[in-house]
Write an enzyme that holds these catalytic residues in place. Structure first.
Site, PDB file in Angstrom:
ATOM      1  N   GLU A 198       0.823  -1.218   0.000  1.00 36.95           N
ATOM      2  CA  GLU A 198       0.000   0.000   0.000  1.00 36.95           C
ATOM      3  C   GLU A 198       0.854   1.264   0.000  1.00 36.95           C
ATOM      4  O   GLU A 198       0.472   2.282  -0.579  1.00 36.95           O
ATOM      5  CB  GLU A 198      -0.955   0.005   1.199  1.00 36.95           C
ATOM      6  CG  GLU A 198      -2.087  -1.001   1.117  1.00 36.95           C
ATOM      7  CD  GLU A 198      -1.720  -2.357   1.711  1.00 36.95           C
ATOM      8  OE1 GLU A 198      -0.526  -2.566   2.041  1.00 36.95           O
ATOM      9  OE2 GLU A 198      -2.622  -3.212   1.840  1.00 36.95           O
ATOM     10  N   PHE A 223     -11.693  -6.643  14.111  1.00 33.58           N
ATOM     11  CA  PHE A 223     -10.603  -7.170  13.274  1.00 33.58           C
ATOM     12  C   PHE A 223     -10.223  -6.134  12.212  1.00 33.58           C
ATOM     13  O   PHE A 223     -11.090  -5.596  11.526  1.00 33.58           O
ATOM     14  CB  PHE A 223     -11.048  -8.483  12.612  1.00 33.58           C
ATOM     15  CG  PHE A 223     -10.013  -9.042  11.677  1.00 33.58           C
ATOM     16  CD1 PHE A 223      -8.784  -9.470  12.157  1.00 33.58           C
ATOM     17  CD2 PHE A 223     -10.264  -9.139  10.317  1.00 33.58           C
ATOM     18  CE1 PHE A 223      -7.808  -9.973  11.290  1.00 33.58           C
ATOM     19  CE2 PHE A 223      -9.300  -9.639   9.449  1.00 33.58           C
ATOM     20  CZ  PHE A 223      -8.081 -10.054   9.944  1.00 33.58           C
ATOM     21  N   GLN A 224      -8.945  -5.846  12.115  1.00 34.20           N
ATOM     22  CA  GLN A 224      -8.400  -4.885  11.148  1.00 34.20           C
ATOM     23  C   GLN A 224      -8.998  -3.487  11.294  1.00 34.20           C
ATOM     24  O   GLN A 224      -9.234  -2.803  10.310  1.00 34.20           O
ATOM     25  CB  GLN A 224      -8.554  -5.402   9.709  1.00 34.20           C
ATOM     26  CG  GLN A 224      -7.706  -6.644   9.477  1.00 34.20           C
ATOM     27  CD  GLN A 224      -7.491  -6.966   8.012  1.00 34.20           C
ATOM     28  OE1 GLN A 224      -8.365  -6.724   7.191  1.00 34.20           O
ATOM     29  NE2 GLN A 224      -6.340  -7.532   7.693  1.00 34.20           N
ATOM     30  N   LYS A 277     -17.517  -0.447   5.748  1.00 33.75           N
ATOM     31  CA  LYS A 277     -18.019  -1.470   4.830  1.00 33.75           C
ATOM     32  C   LYS A 277     -19.528  -1.308   4.576  1.00 33.75           C
ATOM     33  O   LYS A 277     -19.994  -1.416   3.439  1.00 33.75           O
ATOM     34  CB  LYS A 277     -17.728  -2.846   5.442  1.00 33.75           C
ATOM     35  CG  LYS A 277     -17.912  -3.979   4.478  1.00 33.75           C
ATOM     36  CD  LYS A 277     -17.231  -5.230   4.974  1.00 33.75           C
ATOM     37  CE  LYS A 277     -17.656  -6.391   4.088  1.00 33.75           C
ATOM     38  NZ  LYS A 277     -16.627  -7.373   3.889  1.00 33.75           N
ATOM     39  N   MET A 304      24.514   8.428   2.379  1.00 30.86           N
ATOM     40  CA  MET A 304      24.396   9.772   2.952  1.00 30.86           C
ATOM     41  C   MET A 304      24.670   9.752   4.459  1.00 30.86           C
ATOM     42  O   MET A 304      25.291  10.669   4.997  1.00 30.86           O
ATOM     43  CB  MET A 304      23.006  10.346   2.664  1.00 30.86           C
ATOM     44  CG  MET A 304      22.863  11.794   3.046  1.00 30.86           C
ATOM     45  SD  MET A 304      24.108  12.838   2.262  1.00 30.86           S
ATOM     46  CE  MET A 304      23.147  13.584   0.949  1.00 30.86           C
TER      47      MET A 304
HETATM   48  C1  TPP Z   1      12.412   5.570   5.294  1.00 28.89           C
HETATM   49  C2  TPP Z   1      13.717   6.210   5.657  1.00 28.89           C
HETATM   50  N1  TPP Z   1      14.511   5.656   6.596  1.00 28.89           N
HETATM   51  C3  TPP Z   1      15.697   6.237   6.914  1.00 28.89           C
HETATM   52  C4  TPP Z   1      16.097   7.389   6.309  1.00 28.89           C
HETATM   53  C5  TPP Z   1      17.417   8.046   6.704  1.00 28.89           C
HETATM   54  N2  TPP Z   1      18.338   8.089   5.551  1.00 28.89           N
HETATM   55  C6  TPP Z   1      18.514   9.159   4.781  1.00 28.89           C
HETATM   56  S1  TPP Z   1      19.581   8.930   3.536  1.00 28.89           S
HETATM   57  C7  TPP Z   1      19.885   7.355   4.027  1.00 28.89           C
HETATM   58  C8  TPP Z   1      20.850   6.491   3.280  1.00 28.89           C
HETATM   59  C9  TPP Z   1      20.355   6.125   1.942  1.00 28.89           C
HETATM   60  O1  TPP Z   1      21.195   5.138   1.417  1.00 28.89           O
HETATM   61  P1  TPP Z   1      21.081   4.649  -0.065  1.00 28.89           P
HETATM   62  O2  TPP Z   1      19.653   4.454  -0.430  1.00 28.89           O
HETATM   63  O3  TPP Z   1      21.967   3.493  -0.266  1.00 28.89           O
HETATM   64  O4  TPP Z   1      21.537   5.889  -0.907  1.00 28.89           O
HETATM   65  P2  TPP Z   1      22.956   6.627  -0.958  1.00 28.89           P
HETATM   66  O5  TPP Z   1      22.906   7.691   0.092  1.00 28.89           O
HETATM   67  O6  TPP Z   1      24.018   5.601  -0.688  1.00 28.89           O
HETATM   68  O7  TPP Z   1      23.004   7.178  -2.341  1.00 28.89           O
HETATM   69  C10 TPP Z   1      19.140   7.039   5.167  1.00 28.89           C
HETATM   70  C11 TPP Z   1      19.193   5.755   5.882  1.00 28.89           C
HETATM   71  C12 TPP Z   1      15.217   7.935   5.350  1.00 28.89           C
HETATM   72  N3  TPP Z   1      15.499   9.067   4.706  1.00 28.89           N
HETATM   73  N4  TPP Z   1      14.058   7.322   5.016  1.00 28.89           N
END
Ligand code: TPP
Length: 575
Positions: free
Chosen positions: A48, A110-111, A160, A472
């Site tokens: 979803e 439920f749900q 529903k 990052m």
């Molecule tokens: C749902 C979610 N969880 C955690 C984060 C924190 N976060 C920001 S950038 C990042 C790393 C992303 O890594 P990747 O997708 O491998 O991309 P890269 O930075 O290596 O290009 C994280 C964990 C986020 N933005 N969104």
């Protein structure tokens, strides 16, 4: 007719012909109606959350509200991240959720989940519909609210028995909501004041956000910039509002913006902010943001005025109308034609501080991949992104020339947004090129949607900039946490090529720099989904960068860091 039929009829009245969703017990009646319906295509995602992102992607590229459907309880709560993502970036989204029958609400049935309660802070409006007779009116209201004023998500919770109940179908032509009257025209006095300030300014900057794209104001913006010779900087979600190849474009402003954009904002004497909300990722340390500037703020949402930055000349209304009026007014004043010192300065900054990376290495640099995708794709290509370094490189190294060609989770920063959003965009425009620029971490958040792309023969292309890190976060750990790479190593990533193949897509692995152009060309020429796993330089960083808590003028680039040999590493300040 039955309530669920009224819901579908309402969608048709709103011109909806594509919806994204996932069935369940509480929406089984609605799905039974969809099954017998020819005019609306339902796209079954595998999660979803992806249905919400796909509807959001569809909305951002078309400008029309996107629609997603989920069942009660876990189905509805799975939409939450997608709804919050749309909310933060003001994307028009209609979320329809099933709910347990009205007489069971509040009994922990439920749900059952109180989804209207859960989504109050992340929807523009939401409602639990208790009577099938309310349906036509509440559907009209949902679309009206989602797509007028400052756009945003609306959720309708549909028990529903309401779907099963009987109603007459009279779809209202118009709607008048007490207390909801978006302002579209700017106040003439404020427009007069603003045009005077624009003509008197010596160092003006247009600071452009996603609101310009939302109001389809690109032409009016370009006219104002050219007429008054005003340099333009954009936010992340404002990308595409102004052709980045235009001589007046200084690129993106903010934490990973360009030096010219950040310097120009800092030195300006007039900021003309249009459809932008002074996000902290843009402003840096507030005290140092454009310290000598008068601020004109054009926004459809009065609540944005002076929220973060003191506004001197607020103009509340639709960006397109206001820019049109400003252009008219300025016609009557003398136009600025010749290059001023300010232009010479911004031009010099552009020359001295281009975006750059080390092109001499044998390893594959992620920036090179983005540039190569840009080189090989037409101007109307849609780039969706995941979140992280990949997102910033996609923003920096692809030149956006048209509005609604760059879709990204700016406000919430949602990993897992890119692939489903790309699917939504490709559903909207089956013939256009759609690329998702992804990180190896983010792609794994909604990778199951490869199945959706394959099922509906959507030729989305995915470029994974695979650095085997949550890049990052690793970059921050390197710069600010003495290289303690806590839980960011993804050295145990799966074989993405085989995963793609398992889903029935074309999978390609690229480990050599020389193979990059061919792989991109192959993806562009394949009419089914393609995933390319690019093994890039592991510890490449995103520059330029404004360290957290610093001002825009303290922006550093790769050369600055190399010069200091990391001796005076940027430190996080007070954040
Ligand atoms: C749902 C979610 N969880 C955690 C984060 C924190 N976060 C920001 S950038 C990042 C790393 C992303 O890594 P990747 O997708 O491998 O991309 P890269 O930075 O290596 O290009 C994280 C964990 C986020 N933005 N969104």
């Amino acid at each position: 007719m039955k309530g669920c039929e009224a819901i579908i009829e309402s969608l048709k009245k709103e011109g909806v012909d594509k919806v994204f969703g996932y069935p369940g017990g509480a929406v089984i009646d609605l799905y039974d109606t969809i099954h017998q319906e020819d005019e609306i295509q339902h796209i079954l995602t595998r999660h979803e959350q992806a249905a919400a992102h796909a509807a959001d992607g569809y909305a951002r590229v078309t400008g029309e509200p996107g629609v997603c459907i989920a069942t009660s309880g876990p189905g509805a709560t799975n939409l939450v991240t997608g709804i919050a993502t749309a909310h933060m970036d003001s994307a028009p989204l209609i979320a329809l959720t099933g709910q347990v029958p009205t007489h069971m609400i509040g009994n922990d049935a439920f749900q059952e989940a109180d989804i209207t309660g859960i989504t109050i802070p992340i929807t523009k409006y939401n409602s639990l519909v208790k009577d099938p007779k309310e349906l036509p009116k509440v559907m009209k209201k949902a679309f009206y609210i989602a797509s007028t004023g400052r756009n945003g998500p609306v959720l309708l919770d549909l028990p529903k028995d309401v779907q099963q109940g009987e109603t007459d179908f009279h779809y209202p032509e118009n709607i008048d909501l007490r207390g909801y009257k978006p302002t579209y025209k700017g106040h003439p006095l404020q427009i007069k004041k603003a045009s005077k300030a624009i003509m008197e300014a010596e160092r003006p900057v247009l600071y452009v956000g996603g609101g310009v794209i939302a109001s389809d104001a690109t032409k009016q913006l370009t006219k104002l910039a050219e007429k008054c010779m005003i340099p333009v900087v954009t936010t992340l979600t404002g990308k595409g509002a102004f052709n980045e190849n235009h001589p007046l474009s200084l690129g993106m402003v903010g934490m990973h913006g360009t030096k010219p954009a950040n310097y120009a904002v800092t030195e300006s004497d007039l900021i003309i902010a249009v459809g932008a909300r002074f996000d902290d990722r843009v402003t840096g340390k507030l005290e140092g943001f454009a310290p000598n500037a008068t601020v004109i703020h054009i926004d459809i949402d009065a609540a944005e005025i002076s929220k973060n930055i003191k506004t001197h000349i607020p103009i509340v209304g639709d960006a397109k109308n206001i820019l049109k009026d400003l252009n008219k007014k300025i016609d009557k004043i003398k136009q600025r034609k010749q290059q001023t010192e300010w232009h010479k300065k911004t031009k010099r900054w552009k020359k001295e501080h281009p975006l750059e990376y080390d092109e001499t290495t044998d390893t594959i640099k992620p920036q090179y991949i983005v540039k190569e995708i840009d080189r090989q794709t037409p101007d109307n290509t849609i780039i969706a992104t995941e979140v992280g370094q990949c997102q910033m490189w996609a923003a920096q190294y692809y030149q956006y020339k048209q509005p609604r060609t760059f879709i990204t989770s700016g406000g919430l920063g949602t990993m897992g947004y890119g692939l489903p959003a790309a699917i939504g965009a490709q559903v909207a425009y089956p013939k256009r090129k759609v690329w998702n620029i992804a990180g190896d971490g983010s792609i794994q958040m909604n990778i199951q949607e490869l199945a959706t792309a394959v099922k509906y023969q959507l030729p989305v292309n995915i470029a994974i900039l695979n650095n085997k890190y949550l890049g990052m976060v690793r970059q921050w750990q390197e710069l600010f946490y003495d290289e303690r790479y806590s839980e960011t190593d993804l050295g145990d990533n799966p074989d993405f090529q085989r995963i793609a193949e398992g889903f029935g897509a074309l999978g390609i692995t690229v480990t050599k720099k020389t193979e990059v152009p061919d792989a991109i060309e192959r993806a562009n020429n394949t009419d089914r989904p393609v995933l390319i796993d690019f093994h890039v330089d592991r510890e490449e960083n995103v520059y330029p960068m404004v360290p957290a808590g610093a001002t825009l003028s303290e922006i550093i680039d790769r050369k600055d860091v190399e010069k200091t040999q990391k001796k005076t590493k940027p430190t996080p300040m007070g954040d």
